[in-house]
Design a protein around this motif. Structure first.
Motif, PDB file in Angstrom:
ATOM      1  N   LEU A 118      -8.976   8.254  -4.420  1.00 51.11           N
ATOM      2  CA  LEU A 118      -8.623   7.752  -5.742  1.00 51.11           C
ATOM      3  C   LEU A 118      -9.863   7.659  -6.625  1.00 51.11           C
ATOM      4  O   LEU A 118      -9.779   7.851  -7.854  1.00 51.11           O
ATOM      5  CB  LEU A 118      -7.953   6.382  -5.616  1.00 51.11           C
ATOM      6  CG  LEU A 118      -6.593   6.359  -4.915  1.00 51.11           C
ATOM      7  CD1 LEU A 118      -6.097   4.928  -4.740  1.00 51.11           C
ATOM      8  CD2 LEU A 118      -5.565   7.175  -5.680  1.00 51.11           C
ATOM      9  N   GLY A 119     -11.022   7.379  -6.021  1.00 50.92           N
ATOM     10  CA  GLY A 119     -12.241   7.228  -6.805  1.00 50.92           C
ATOM     11  C   GLY A 119     -12.722   8.521  -7.421  1.00 50.92           C
ATOM     12  O   GLY A 119     -13.418   8.495  -8.452  1.00 50.92           O
ATOM     13  N   ILE A 120     -12.385   9.668  -6.825  1.00 47.10           N
ATOM     14  CA  ILE A 120     -12.824  10.952  -7.392  1.00 47.10           C
ATOM     15  C   ILE A 120     -11.752  11.567  -8.279  1.00 47.10           C
ATOM     16  O   ILE A 120     -11.849  12.734  -8.662  1.00 47.10           O
ATOM     17  CB  ILE A 120     -13.204  11.932  -6.278  1.00 47.10           C
ATOM     18  CG1 ILE A 120     -12.012  12.229  -5.365  1.00 47.10           C
ATOM     19  CG2 ILE A 120     -14.384  11.405  -5.485  1.00 47.10           C
ATOM     20  CD1 ILE A 120     -12.299  13.280  -4.307  1.00 47.10           C
ATOM     21  N   GLY A 121     -10.703  10.778  -8.587  1.00 49.44           N
ATOM     22  CA  GLY A 121      -9.715  11.214  -9.559  1.00 49.44           C
ATOM     23  C   GLY A 121      -8.421  11.749  -9.008  1.00 49.44           C
ATOM     24  O   GLY A 121      -7.591  12.264  -9.762  1.00 49.44           O
ATOM     25  N   ALA A 122      -8.201  11.680  -7.704  1.00 47.41           N
ATOM     26  CA  ALA A 122      -6.940  12.166  -7.136  1.00 47.41           C
ATOM     27  C   ALA A 122      -5.803  11.211  -7.480  1.00 47.41           C
ATOM     28  O   ALA A 122      -5.995   9.992  -7.574  1.00 47.41           O
ATOM     29  CB  ALA A 122      -7.059  12.307  -5.629  1.00 47.41           C
ATOM     30  N   SER A 123      -4.628  11.782  -7.696  1.00 44.25           N
ATOM     31  CA  SER A 123      -3.452  10.936  -7.901  1.00 44.25           C
ATOM     32  C   SER A 123      -3.006  10.357  -6.571  1.00 44.25           C
ATOM     33  O   SER A 123      -3.508  10.754  -5.511  1.00 44.25           O
ATOM     34  CB  SER A 123      -2.330  11.750  -8.537  1.00 44.25           C
ATOM     35  OG  SER A 123      -1.916  12.783  -7.665  1.00 44.25           O
ATOM     36  N   LYS A 124      -2.044   9.459  -6.629  1.00 46.90           N
ATOM     37  CA  LYS A 124      -1.634   8.806  -5.392  1.00 46.90           C
ATOM     38  C   LYS A 124      -0.979   9.788  -4.432  1.00 46.90           C
ATOM     39  O   LYS A 124      -1.236   9.757  -3.218  1.00 46.90           O
ATOM     40  CB  LYS A 124      -0.673   7.655  -5.694  1.00 46.90           C
ATOM     41  CG  LYS A 124      -0.388   6.791  -4.476  1.00 46.90           C
ATOM     42  CD  LYS A 124       0.360   5.525  -4.835  1.00 46.90           C
ATOM     43  CE  LYS A 124       0.536   4.642  -3.608  1.00 46.90           C
ATOM     44  NZ  LYS A 124       1.237   3.369  -3.918  1.00 46.90           N
ATOM     45  N   HIS A 125      -0.125  10.670  -4.981  1.00 51.77           N
ATOM     46  CA  HIS A 125       0.532  11.611  -4.064  1.00 51.77           C
ATOM     47  C   HIS A 125      -0.472  12.628  -3.524  1.00 51.77           C
ATOM     48  O   HIS A 125      -0.348  13.087  -2.383  1.00 51.77           O
ATOM     49  CB  HIS A 125       1.703  12.300  -4.760  1.00 51.77           C
ATOM     50  CG  HIS A 125       1.323  13.468  -5.599  1.00 51.77           C
ATOM     51  ND1 HIS A 125       0.910  13.336  -6.914  1.00 51.77           N
ATOM     52  CD2 HIS A 125       1.263  14.804  -5.311  1.00 51.77           C
ATOM     53  CE1 HIS A 125       0.637  14.535  -7.410  1.00 51.77           C
ATOM     54  NE2 HIS A 125       0.840  15.438  -6.465  1.00 51.77           N
ATOM     55  N   ILE A 134       9.271  11.779   8.404  1.00 55.95           N
ATOM     56  CA  ILE A 134       7.970  11.673   7.740  1.00 55.95           C
ATOM     57  C   ILE A 134       8.132  11.189   6.302  1.00 55.95           C
ATOM     58  O   ILE A 134       7.373  10.331   5.823  1.00 55.95           O
ATOM     59  CB  ILE A 134       7.244  13.030   7.788  1.00 55.95           C
ATOM     60  CG1 ILE A 134       6.855  13.361   9.224  1.00 55.95           C
ATOM     61  CG2 ILE A 134       6.011  13.025   6.888  1.00 55.95           C
ATOM     62  CD1 ILE A 134       6.151  14.689   9.371  1.00 55.95           C
ATOM     63  N   ALA A 135       9.140  11.729   5.607  1.00 52.29           N
ATOM     64  CA  ALA A 135       9.352  11.307   4.220  1.00 52.29           C
ATOM     65  C   ALA A 135       9.693   9.823   4.145  1.00 52.29           C
ATOM     66  O   ALA A 135       9.172   9.094   3.279  1.00 52.29           O
ATOM     67  CB  ALA A 135      10.462  12.147   3.599  1.00 52.29           C
ATOM     68  N   ALA A 136      10.557   9.360   5.042  1.00 52.44           N
ATOM     69  CA  ALA A 136      10.930   7.942   5.037  1.00 52.44           C
ATOM     70  C   ALA A 136       9.729   7.063   5.361  1.00 52.44           C
ATOM     71  O   ALA A 136       9.523   6.003   4.736  1.00 52.44           O
ATOM     72  CB  ALA A 136      12.059   7.705   6.031  1.00 52.44           C
ATOM     73  N   ALA A 137       8.903   7.473   6.312  1.00 48.36           N
ATOM     74  CA  ALA A 137       7.737   6.683   6.675  1.00 48.36           C
ATOM     75  C   ALA A 137       6.721   6.626   5.542  1.00 48.36           C
ATOM     76  O   ALA A 137       6.146   5.561   5.262  1.00 48.36           O
ATOM     77  CB  ALA A 137       7.091   7.277   7.937  1.00 48.36           C
ATOM     78  N   PHE A 169       4.776   3.740  -0.856  1.00 48.36           N
ATOM     79  CA  PHE A 169       5.376   3.614  -2.183  1.00 48.36           C
ATOM     80  C   PHE A 169       6.312   2.413  -2.314  1.00 48.36           C
ATOM     81  O   PHE A 169       6.389   1.818  -3.397  1.00 48.36           O
ATOM     82  CB  PHE A 169       6.159   4.891  -2.535  1.00 48.36           C
ATOM     83  CG  PHE A 169       5.294   6.092  -2.716  1.00 48.36           C
ATOM     84  CD1 PHE A 169       4.606   6.294  -3.895  1.00 48.36           C
ATOM     85  CD2 PHE A 169       5.167   7.038  -1.714  1.00 48.36           C
ATOM     86  CE1 PHE A 169       3.800   7.415  -4.075  1.00 48.36           C
ATOM     87  CE2 PHE A 169       4.377   8.149  -1.872  1.00 48.36           C
ATOM     88  CZ  PHE A 169       3.687   8.343  -3.053  1.00 48.36           C
ATOM     89  N   ALA A 170       7.047   2.075  -1.263  1.00 48.06           N
ATOM     90  CA  ALA A 170       8.091   1.046  -1.376  1.00 48.06           C
ATOM     91  C   ALA A 170       7.476  -0.316  -1.677  1.00 48.06           C
ATOM     92  O   ALA A 170       6.456  -0.696  -1.087  1.00 48.06           O
ATOM     93  CB  ALA A 170       8.911   0.977  -0.092  1.00 48.06           C
ATOM     94  N   TRP A 209      14.405  -6.397   0.539  1.00 49.14           N
ATOM     95  CA  TRP A 209      15.208  -5.216   0.849  1.00 49.14           C
ATOM     96  C   TRP A 209      14.442  -4.265   1.774  1.00 49.14           C
ATOM     97  O   TRP A 209      14.999  -3.738   2.729  1.00 49.14           O
ATOM     98  CB  TRP A 209      15.611  -4.495  -0.438  1.00 49.14           C
ATOM     99  CG  TRP A 209      16.538  -5.313  -1.284  1.00 49.14           C
ATOM    100  CD1 TRP A 209      16.267  -5.886  -2.492  1.00 49.14           C
ATOM    101  CD2 TRP A 209      17.883  -5.672  -0.957  1.00 49.14           C
ATOM    102  NE1 TRP A 209      17.361  -6.593  -2.953  1.00 49.14           N
ATOM    103  CE2 TRP A 209      18.370  -6.474  -2.036  1.00 49.14           C
ATOM    104  CE3 TRP A 209      18.727  -5.419   0.111  1.00 49.14           C
ATOM    105  CZ2 TRP A 209      19.658  -7.002  -2.053  1.00 49.14           C
ATOM    106  CZ3 TRP A 209      20.011  -5.936   0.096  1.00 49.14           C
ATOM    107  CH2 TRP A 209      20.460  -6.723  -0.967  1.00 49.14           C
ATOM    108  N   THR A 210      13.181  -4.041   1.459  1.00 55.01           N
ATOM    109  CA  THR A 210      12.381  -3.189   2.347  1.00 55.01           C
ATOM    110  C   THR A 210      12.165  -3.868   3.701  1.00 55.01           C
ATOM    111  O   THR A 210      12.111  -3.191   4.734  1.00 55.01           O
ATOM    112  CB  THR A 210      11.034  -2.873   1.700  1.00 55.01           C
ATOM    113  OG1 THR A 210      10.372  -4.090   1.341  1.00 55.01           O
ATOM    114  CG2 THR A 210      11.217  -2.009   0.465  1.00 55.01           C
TER     115      THR A 210
END
Length: 428
Positions: free
Chosen positions: A317-324, A229-232, A238-239, A244-245
């Motif tokens: 993102l529009g209501i102020g959440a960060s990407k993570h 899951i982390a790799a996906a 993010f990548a 390379w990717t």
């Protein structure tokens, strides 16, 4: 007048030529449907033939012919403080001979061969487990030997010439005498599920293999699920998109198609020879299966992340959440049902793999259940391989029965995957 109207005025849709063309198209459509139905019928037919042949061959392994013998341990002189030192062989044999009355000495060996050679140990272990049996007469269930079991189930016919069967006419007469005294019965063979492997078919079971598969899948899931899951998530969210990717994605897709035997060779070279991990251990089996399932899990997770509408991301993102926060609180939670389905299907595939487990030694003859990931053990697929290679006739039915048990686990895992997908799937 537009082009469509002009064509309509020039073409007579009710002419014989147009009727023939429509008839030809409808016929082609019917043929296509017929081909699809034939393909489905063939597939279901082969599946029914496979399952039917397994059931026909293996259903008798789910029962075991046994003799219920009463043994008086009061007069046997067994020391309650040292039960193991008693002459259990003599105790059991005297009790068995008492079931048929006077038995000439020359016939004793043939008579005792009707019962499993481990009968003294089975009685001893039952008494050790319950010392209260030492007082009075207790009833013990003793499995019959493989030839007697096969004869009882009709796989060996009494009409076959004596030299062509593994049970003699003399033994058949003794067996009939035991049947007439209602000592013989054929109950459900719980030993198939609670016993470990044995060289004697009447005692062999799948408990060790099931336990080994459980520990291996536990290690596999613990490693592959979070890493996959982390790799996906990194590759999808993010990548940066560069060569390379792209190279990493190509390698992941290629690894998903690599034969499982290659992962077994990798585990043999790296985990056993390189790191010196214990051979035949579920730890190594789980590591190899994790490497094998990681590419599939990464691909499935990436596809499920892509399936989440971009509007969900934009709204978060529009209501102020960060990407993570957008990824973990919204996107991943919506994609998780599909991710869990892919994980279960990957584990189901890992459960049925044989080649990598054989290469790391999980096909050894193990007569006890593993008590952890470091204990030597076998697995369901490799246990099937071992029994299929055994010369004893009794293992033929047990091989088919083990395949049915493995198929049962696979069906259950796939049913759970379908349930999760239908229960938690979101539609937009």
């Amino acid at each position: 007048m537009d082009t469509t109207a002009a064509i309509s005025t020039r073409v007579n849709w009710h002419s014989d030529e147009m009727k023939a063309r429509r008839k030809s198209r409808y016929a082609a459509e019917r043929r296509l449907k017929a081909y699809g139905m034939i393909a489905i019928i063939f597939a279901l037919g082969f599946l029914a033939f496979l399952v039917g042949s397994l059931v026909l061959t293996g259903h008798k392994a789910f029962t075991q012919t046994v003799a219920t013998v009463n043994i008086d341990l009061t007069s046997a002189g067994v020391d309650p403080n040292d039960i193991g030192k008693a002459d259990w062989r003599k105790i059991v044999r005297d009790s068995l001979k008492a079931q048929v009355g006077d038995l000439p000495r020359r016939q004793e060996k043939a008579f005792f061969d009707l019962f499993t050679s481990s009968a003294p140990f089975l009685v001893r272990d039952a008494v050790v487990k319950d010392p209260s049996r030492l007082k009075g007469i207790s009833s013990f269930v003793i499995p019959l030997s493989d030839p007697a079991d096969q004869f009882s189930k009709g796989e060996i016919s009494r009409d076959t010439p004596e030299r062509q069967r593994r049970i003699t006419d003399e033994q058949i007469g003794m067996f009939d005498q035991l049947v007439s005294k209602a000592i013989i019965s054929t109950p459900f063979n719980w030993g198939l599920f609670v016993n470990a492997d044995s060289r004697f078919p009447e005692l062999a079971g799948l408990a060790g293999a099931i336990s080994g598969s459980f520990w291996s899948l536990l290690v596999c899931f613990t490693i592959s699920f979070p890493i996959g899951i982390a790799a996906a998530i990194y590759l999808e969210e993010f990548a940066p998109k560069n060569r390379w990717t792209d190279l990493i994605e190509i390698n992941i897709n290629n690894l998903a198609a690599v034969p499982s035997v290659v992962f077994g060779l990798l585990g043999l070279a790296v985990f056993l020879n390189g790191f010196g991990l214990p051979r035949s251990a579920p730890l190594v089996g789980g590591l190899v299966l994790a490497l094998m399932t990681l590419p599939t899990l990464i691909i499935v997770t990436r596809v499920s992340l892509k399936a989440v509408p971009s509007s969900i991301r934009e709204a978060a993102l529009g209501i102020g959440a960060s990407k993570h926060e957008m990824i973990f609180h919204h996107v991943l939670s919506l994609a998780m049902p599909t991710v869990m389905t892919g994980a279960i299907i990957s584990l189901a595939r890992a459960l049925g793999e044989t080649a990598p487990l054989l290469l790391i030694g999980m096909n050894a003859f193990i007569t006890s259940m593993p008590d952890g990931i470091f204990s030597a053990s076998t697995a369901l697929p490799s246990q099937i391989y071992i029994w299929a290679d055994s010369p004893e006739r009794g293992f033929v039915s047990r091989t088919s029965a083990a395949i049915l048990v493995l198929l049962g686990f696979l069906v259950i895992m796939n049913a759970i995957a379908i349930f999760l997908r239908q229960r938690f799937e979101r539609r937009w």
